[in-house]
Design a protein around this motif. Structure first.
Motif, PDB file in Angstrom:
ATOM      1  N   ILE A 107      46.925  85.989  97.667  1.00 36.20           N
ATOM      2  CA  ILE A 107      47.049  87.329  98.261  1.00 36.20           C
ATOM      3  C   ILE A 107      47.173  87.215  99.777  1.00 36.20           C
ATOM      4  O   ILE A 107      47.957  87.943 100.407  1.00 36.20           O
ATOM      5  N   GLU A 108      46.436  86.312 100.381  1.00 32.85           N
ATOM      6  CA  GLU A 108      46.554  86.117 101.832  1.00 32.85           C
ATOM      7  C   GLU A 108      47.957  85.643 102.204  1.00 32.85           C
ATOM      8  O   GLU A 108      48.530  86.102 103.206  1.00 32.85           O
ATOM      9  N   LYS A 109      48.530  84.757 101.409  1.00 29.38           N
ATOM     10  CA  LYS A 109      49.890  84.284 101.684  1.00 29.38           C
ATOM     11  C   LYS A 109      50.894  85.415 101.515  1.00 29.38           C
ATOM     12  O   LYS A 109      51.854  85.539 102.290  1.00 29.38           O
ATOM     13  N   LEU A 110      50.686  86.251 100.511  1.00 28.33           N
ATOM     14  CA  LEU A 110      51.561  87.398 100.294  1.00 28.33           C
ATOM     15  C   LEU A 110      51.498  88.350 101.484  1.00 28.33           C
ATOM     16  O   LEU A 110      52.533  88.788 101.997  1.00 28.33           O
ATOM     17  N   CYS A 111      50.301  88.660 101.934  1.00 33.09           N
ATOM     18  CA  CYS A 111      50.137  89.571 103.063  1.00 33.09           C
ATOM     19  C   CYS A 111      50.771  89.014 104.327  1.00 33.09           C
ATOM     20  O   CYS A 111      51.412  89.751 105.087  1.00 33.09           O
ATOM     21  N   ALA A 112      50.613  87.716 104.544  1.00 29.54           N
ATOM     22  CA  ALA A 112      51.213  87.102 105.732  1.00 29.54           C
ATOM     23  C   ALA A 112      52.734  87.201 105.683  1.00 29.54           C
ATOM     24  O   ALA A 112      53.386  87.460 106.701  1.00 29.54           O
ATOM     25  N   ALA A 113      53.304  87.024 104.505  1.00 30.21           N
ATOM     26  CA  ALA A 113      54.763  87.055 104.370  1.00 30.21           C
ATOM     27  C   ALA A 113      55.328  88.459 104.518  1.00 30.21           C
ATOM     28  O   ALA A 113      56.429  88.644 105.048  1.00 30.21           O
ATOM     29  N   LEU A 114      54.566  89.472 104.082  1.00 27.75           N
ATOM     30  CA  LEU A 114      55.070  90.845 104.085  1.00 27.75           C
ATOM     31  C   LEU A 114      54.518  91.683 105.237  1.00 27.75           C
ATOM     32  O   LEU A 114      54.857  92.863 105.359  1.00 27.75           O
ATOM     33  N   GLY A 115      53.688  91.085 106.068  1.00 31.29           N
ATOM     34  CA  GLY A 115      53.124  91.830 107.194  1.00 31.29           C
ATOM     35  C   GLY A 115      52.131  92.891 106.768  1.00 31.29           C
ATOM     36  O   GLY A 115      52.037  93.963 107.373  1.00 31.29           O
ATOM     37  N   LEU A 116      51.355  92.599 105.735  1.00 30.66           N
ATOM     38  CA  LEU A 116      50.361  93.537 105.216  1.00 30.66           C
ATOM     39  C   LEU A 116      48.960  93.048 105.546  1.00 30.66           C
ATOM     40  O   LEU A 116      48.744  91.891 105.901  1.00 30.66           O
ATOM     41  N   SER A 117      47.998  93.948 105.417  1.00 32.65           N
ATOM     42  CA  SER A 117      46.595  93.605 105.583  1.00 32.65           C
ATOM     43  C   SER A 117      45.915  93.627 104.222  1.00 32.65           C
ATOM     44  O   SER A 117      46.224  94.475 103.378  1.00 32.65           O
ATOM     45  N   THR A 118      44.985  92.711 104.009  1.00 32.19           N
ATOM     46  CA  THR A 118      44.245  92.725 102.741  1.00 32.19           C
ATOM     47  C   THR A 118      43.422  93.996 102.601  1.00 32.19           C
ATOM     48  O   THR A 118      43.085  94.396 101.480  1.00 32.19           O
TER      49      THR A 118
END
Length: 230
Positions: free
Chosen positions: A163-174
């Motif tokens: 999930i952290e990798k996904l957020c980093a790639a999409l510019g999202l916050s957990t």
């Protein structure tokens, strides 16, 4: 509220599962999620693009299998997820036990020559478990609560790290994430996300760490929660 209605509001939906992508195909085709995290966090996929893969080399995969057999016995039950397939040496075809299980390939693992994302081993003896974990120090190990199966992935291949990798790639916050879970592998994910929600059928350890507890898997708990929340 179905996934399509949620997506219609501009909200990303995702499936985060310990199953391999091929074994989760029935759910993926029905839900059509924007995000797929599979094999316990070893694969992260957004739309049709893979953002992350945590594969063992072919040599290391053979070492994992050899270690499991050396510690747990030559006839121990093992499964391997790869990017393209799910391999097993069960005594009973998994599809006869669970109709939602995707197509799997039987093998005795004697000459296995694939790159594993995840290995699962059935282990009944806690001493064998500790011995195997001691041999596989480069792996994350966690139990599935509905039996004596343990998953081994690369150390960083967990649901929360995915999930952290996904957020980093999409510019999202957990903090923007809502996560739903019911088993040991979900605890880190529920604690990481802005809202961590336990299913009514979740094990007690998950319920204790969650922000909320909702209806179970057979009670449309997620749909009812999203209907109220959104």
């Amino acid at each position: 509220m179905g996934a399509a209605k949620v997506q219609g509001k501009g909200i990303l939906t995702g499936v985060c599962t310990s199953r391999g992508e091929r074994n989760a195909r029935a759910f993926i085709e029905e839900l059509r999620p924007d995000v797929l995290i599979a094999s316990g966090g070893a694969v992260v996929k957004y739309k049709n693009r893979y953002l992350y893969k945590a594969e063992f080399s072919k040599e290391r995969t053979r070492q994992l299998i050899d270690a499991a057999r050396a510690v747990c016995g030559a006839d121990c039950q093992i499964t391997i997820d790869t990017m393209d397939a799910h391999y097993w040496n069960y005594k009973i075809d998994p599809q006869k036990q669970d109709q939602s299980w995707g197509n799997s390939i039987y093998t005795d693992f004697s000459n296995f020559d694939e790159r594993a994302l995840k290995m699962c081993v059935e282990i009944f003896d806690s001493r064998q478990l500790e011995q195997l974990k001691g041999r596989l120090t480069d792996c994350d190990c966690i139990r599935f609560s509905d039996g004596y199966w343990y998953k081994f992935t690369q150390t960083q291949a967990t649901k929360e790290r995915a999930i952290e990798k996904l957020c980093a790639a999409l510019g999202l916050s957990t903090d923007e994430m809502i996560a739903f879970g019911d088993d040991f592998a979900d605890i880190g994910m529920l604690q990481l996300c802005g809202r961590g929600i336990a299913m009514g059928n979740a094990i007690d350890e998950v319920k204790q760490k969650a922000d909320f507890v909702i209806g179970g898997n057979d009670e449309e708990g997620i749909a009812e929660y999203l209907q109220q929340f959104l």
